[in-house]
Design an enzyme around this catalytic site. Structure first.
Site, short mmCIF file in Angstrom:
data_model
loop_
_atom_site.label_atom_id
_atom_site.label_comp_id
_atom_site.label_asym_id
_atom_site.label_seq_id
_atom_site.Cartn_x
_atom_site.Cartn_y
_atom_site.Cartn_z
N ARG A 105 0.67 -1.21 -0.17
CA ARG A 105 -0.02 -0.05 0.18
C ARG A 105 0.81 1.36 -0.04
O ARG A 105 1.90 1.34 0.41
CB ARG A 105 -0.69 0.06 1.24
CG ARG A 105 -2.18 -0.82 1.17
CD ARG A 105 -3.06 -0.72 2.31
NE ARG A 105 -2.34 -1.21 3.66
CZ ARG A 105 -1.70 -0.55 4.45
NH1 ARG A 105 -1.94 0.95 4.51
NH2 ARG A 105 -1.29 -1.08 5.54
N TYR A 126 -1.43 -3.26 -6.76
CA TYR A 126 -1.07 -4.29 -5.60
C TYR A 126 -2.37 -4.24 -4.69
O TYR A 126 -2.90 -3.36 -4.46
CB TYR A 126 0.10 -3.52 -5.01
CG TYR A 126 0.26 -4.16 -3.39
CD1 TYR A 126 0.83 -5.42 -3.37
CD2 TYR A 126 -0.31 -3.45 -2.42
CE1 TYR A 126 0.76 -5.98 -2.00
CE2 TYR A 126 -0.20 -4.14 -1.24
CZ TYR A 126 0.30 -5.44 -1.08
OH TYR A 126 0.45 -6.18 0.09
N LYS A 136 -9.46 -2.59 1.69
CA LYS A 136 -9.39 -1.42 2.94
C LYS A 136 -10.36 -0.09 2.33
O LYS A 136 -10.50 0.65 3.17
CB LYS A 136 -7.77 -0.99 2.83
CG LYS A 136 -6.85 -2.10 3.27
CD LYS A 136 -7.01 -2.79 4.35
CE LYS A 136 -6.08 -3.65 4.79
NZ LYS A 136 -6.05 -4.29 6.16
N HIS A 184 -10.35 -2.64 11.79
CA HIS A 184 -9.13 -3.40 11.17
C HIS A 184 -8.89 -4.80 12.29
O HIS A 184 -7.78 -4.25 13.05
CB HIS A 184 -7.93 -2.49 11.03
CG HIS A 184 -6.84 -3.06 10.35
ND1 HIS A 184 -5.44 -2.68 10.40
CD2 HIS A 184 -6.70 -3.87 9.38
CE1 HIS A 184 -4.78 -3.48 9.54
NE2 HIS A 184 -5.55 -4.29 8.80
N SER A 208 -0.78 -3.87 10.03
CA SER A 208 -0.55 -4.69 9.02
C SER A 208 0.87 -5.47 9.39
O SER A 208 1.84 -4.88 9.86
CB SER A 208 -0.37 -3.91 7.62
OG SER A 208 -1.67 -3.28 7.19
N CYS A 252 1.63 -7.65 11.60
CA CYS A 252 2.05 -8.02 13.22
C CYS A 252 1.22 -8.95 13.54
O CYS A 252 1.28 -9.52 14.51
CB CYS A 252 1.36 -6.62 13.92
SG CYS A 252 2.44 -5.36 13.71
N ASP A 282 -8.76 -9.99 9.11
CA ASP A 282 -8.43 -8.60 8.89
C ASP A 282 -9.51 -7.46 9.22
O ASP A 282 -9.14 -6.29 9.67
CB ASP A 282 -8.09 -8.56 7.50
CG ASP A 282 -7.10 -7.12 6.89
OD1 ASP A 282 -6.45 -6.92 7.82
OD2 ASP A 282 -7.41 -6.47 5.93
N ARG A 302 2.60 -12.07 -0.61
CA ARG A 302 1.36 -12.38 -0.10
C ARG A 302 0.71 -13.60 -0.56
O ARG A 302 0.98 -13.87 -1.67
CB ARG A 302 0.18 -11.27 -0.32
CG ARG A 302 0.59 -9.79 0.33
CD ARG A 302 0.05 -9.89 1.61
NE ARG A 302 0.51 -8.42 2.47
CZ ARG A 302 -0.10 -8.15 3.42
NH1 ARG A 302 -1.35 -8.38 3.76
NH2 ARG A 302 0.23 -7.08 4.04
O1 SAT Z 1 -2.34 -4.49 1.26
S1 SAT Z 1 -3.42 -4.43 2.07
O2 SAT Z 1 -3.67 -3.30 2.66
O3 SAT Z 1 -4.55 -5.12 1.69
C1 SAT Z 1 -2.92 -5.51 3.61
C2 SAT Z 1 -2.39 -4.73 4.62
O4 SAT Z 1 -1.43 -3.72 4.72
O5 SAT Z 1 -3.17 -4.93 5.70
MN MN Z 2 -4.91 -5.53 7.14
#
Ligand code: SAT
Ligand code: MN
Length: 599
Positions: A70, A211, A220, A240, A262, A264, A287, A379
């Site tokens: 991101r 991405y 998100k 989140h 993210s 963690c 998530d 990922r």
């Molecule tokens: O790339 S995402 O935002 O979908 C995953 C994340 O950073 O939590």
């Molecule tokens: Mn996330």
């Protein structure tokens, strides 16, 4: 193709977007398995996807090296006034931002197909579900959306002729001239990427990136940045958070929702395998949680997604055996390494590293190489229903009643393994002052490892003024009263002076969860400290685990001086919210200061 659409508003939006972006073709997705396979086969033929010999129906993609996470600097919350977006979101006025983006969108899908993806976040028909329509020129994003959301005809049926939908426009920003050869991962340069949210009209415009969070707009963009201001207006929560169910040996169920930044370990915790005998865990989400006060007075949560978009490196039988099982087939991998026998590989996978692999940039790699084989933010995209411990209630439209909230982050020092809030207001303070070291899941200027404030793990995802968001949390607590979930703060990542992790983590985190459940039931006492309530000596079930006494001591150490030294940073952070900053939060800060000074 668009005849199937009976909704005039939707049809005219698609026509307007097509007029602006000028795709060669328009394709309306039906969400079928056949559609997914056809798109994948096309991408394999084009050399963009690699079909994995060793993993049925699974594929590897390699992004452009510039498009790996991101991009927070390029992510905007565009409200009429800057005040409504608040001090920690990038802001531009809607007209200005749209003018810039319209120029970029003009002709941006030339030479490409525009996919129209009707999707639902949440089980269709759930009072909490929301319908979105993503338009994208990325077949990769389309296939990911198939896994992550409910796509297809059922959604159009639910929308009928006049239902509400959230338009989500996405383009990778790479038109093709006639005869021009495509690249494997087309995208726009960084300065042309825009991930824009218009909460006042419930609209997403994303441009230039293929991405994850920039391109799978249900995640998100819709489920957090747009849903959070909707939730505030309507009196619910879009967070989140992972959701999991724990069942005690006596058969009592507890539902836990946890917010962590993210990368963690949210997915690991969502799929925890308890090491304490008799306790069972089930996954509901990893998530995002949408939560509403149910007629029973309690907060009920649903997972709006249908898949896991998790960090691959570090995933192993040791850290997350359930994920390993979940990833056996039907998975999209992005930026992992490719082994010579046609499987994926990443750092800290089980077994010895391969003697040779192709790294995420497509180069030869050996264990002697200087760089990791997989990108640290590589990922997997995997269907939730494949998770061996997915809860039978994961698609329950009523959601599950939350007993416990957990906040946390990655902190090598200062923050103990677990502490509990004195009450709801104190819990809101814990969420608001949460901090973490920066991980590879985001591209930010300050670099990996630095500590930043990440309130409620929502810093990159709150679609309105975070000061108002804090206030909303107080008001939700007021509404729930004594039916509100209990609030805890954890830190699995504390290190000793020698740099070792002090806590084994993973399945052993169940010991901490069990303590929380016992607290909820009033089965164990707690020790009062200036920062909150902590387990009494012997309060944590350590049977079958040996952690040296010195390490345990350090794990739970609360040094008032270190905490006092951190307060100015928290105060500075809070300062920026100005008149939006709730008095109740200031009272919490003052209370903490006083307790630390008196200790
Ligand atoms: O790339 S995402 O935002 O979908 C995953 C994340 O950073 O939590
Ligand atoms: Mn996330």
């Amino acid at each position: 193709m668009l005849e199937k659409i009976k909704h005039e508003g939707l049809k005219s939006w698609i026509e307007e977007v097509a007029g602006m972006c000028q795709p060669d073709e328009i394709y309306l997705c039906n969400g079928s398995r056949e559609e997914y396979e056809t798109l994948m086969a096309q991408m394999v033929d084009a050399g963009v996807a690699i079909s994995l010999k060793e993993r049925p129906h699974s594929f590897l993609f390699r992004s452009d090296p510039s498009d790996v996470a991101r991009v927070e600097d390029r992510t905007y919350v565009s409200t009429t006034t800057k005040d409504d977006a608040g001090p920690i979101n990038n802001w531009m006025a809607p007209d200005d931002l749209k003018e810039i983006m319209r120029k970029l969108y003009d002709g941006c899908m030339k030479g490409r197909t525009m996919y129209v993806i009707p999707f639902s976040m949440g089980p269709i028909g759930s009072p909490l579900a929301k319908i979105g329509i993503q338009v994208t020129d990325s077949a990769y994003a389309t296939c990911n959306m198939h896994i992550m959301t409910r796509v297809g005809d059922k959604v159009l049926e639910a929308l009928d002729t006049d239902g509400d939908f959230i338009p989500c426009l996405h383009s990778i920003g790479a038109p093709l001239e006639p005869g021009q050869e495509d690249s494997d991962w087309p995208c726009a340069p960084m300065e042309e990427k825009y991930i824009s949210h218009f909460p006042e009209e419930n609209l997403v415009w994303s441009y230039g990136s293929g991405y994850g969070g920039n391109a799978l707009l249900g995640k998100k963009c819709l489920s957090l940045r747009l849903a959070s201001p909707i939730a505030r207006r309507e009196g619910w929560l879009a967070e989140h958070m992972l959701i999991l169910r724990l069942t005690s040996p006596e058969g009592r169920q507890y539902h836990i929702a946890g917010a962590f930044p993210s990368a963690c370990g949210k997915t690991n915790l969502a799929m925890i395998q308890p090491t304490i005998p008799g306790w069972k865990a089930e996954t509901i989400g990893d998530d995002i949680a949408w939560m509403q006060i149910h007629p029973d007075g309690r907060l009920h949560a649903i997972n709006p997604e249908t898949g896991f978009f998790g960090v691959a490196p570090g995933t192993s039988m040791g850290s997350n055996p359930v994920a390993v099982e979940t990833l056996k087939e039907n998975v999209i991998f992005t930026n992992c390494a490719l082994t010579d026998n046609g499987d994926v590989w990443w750092e800290e996978m089980d077994g010895a590293p391969p003697a040779h692999a192709i790294d995420w940039k497509g180069r030869d790699w050996t264990p002697d190489s200087d760089e990791p084989a997989a990108h640290p933010n590589a990922r997997f995209t995997a269907p939730a229903e494949q998770c061996p411990i997915i809860s039978s209630d994961w698609e329950n439209p009523e959601g599950v009643p939350i007993d416990i909230f957990i906040f946390g982050g990655r902190r090598a020092t200062t923050v103990p393994l677990v502490h509990e809030a004195f009450d709801w207001d104190h819990g809101v303070f814990m969420g608001a002052s949460a901090s973490s070291e920066i991980t590879a899941a985001i591209i930010v200027e300050s670099g990996l490892g630095n500590v930043r404030r990440d309130p409620f793990a929502m810093k990159p995802f709150c679609g309105y003024n975070m000061g108002d968001y804090f206030q909303h949390w107080f008001e939700m607590g007021d509404k729930m009263g004594d039916k509100a979930p209990r609030i805890f703060y954890v830190n699995w990542f504390r290190k000793g002076e020698d740099g070792r992790w002090l806590w084994p983590g993973f399945g052993d985190n169940s010991r901490v969860l069990k303590w929380m459940c016992d607290r909820v039931d009033g089965k164990v006492g707690a020790m009062e400290t200036p920062i909150g309530l902590m387990p009494e000596d012997g309060g944590l079930d350590m049977s079958g685990l040996s952690v040296p006494a010195e390490d345990m001591e350090e794990l739970f150490a609360v040094d008032p001086q270190t905490w006092l030294a951190e307060l100015p940073d928290i105060e500075d952070y809070f300062e920026q919210f100005g008149k939006h900053f709730p008095e109740r939060l200031r009272a919490q800060l003052e209370g903490l200061k006083e307790r630390l000074n008196n200790s």
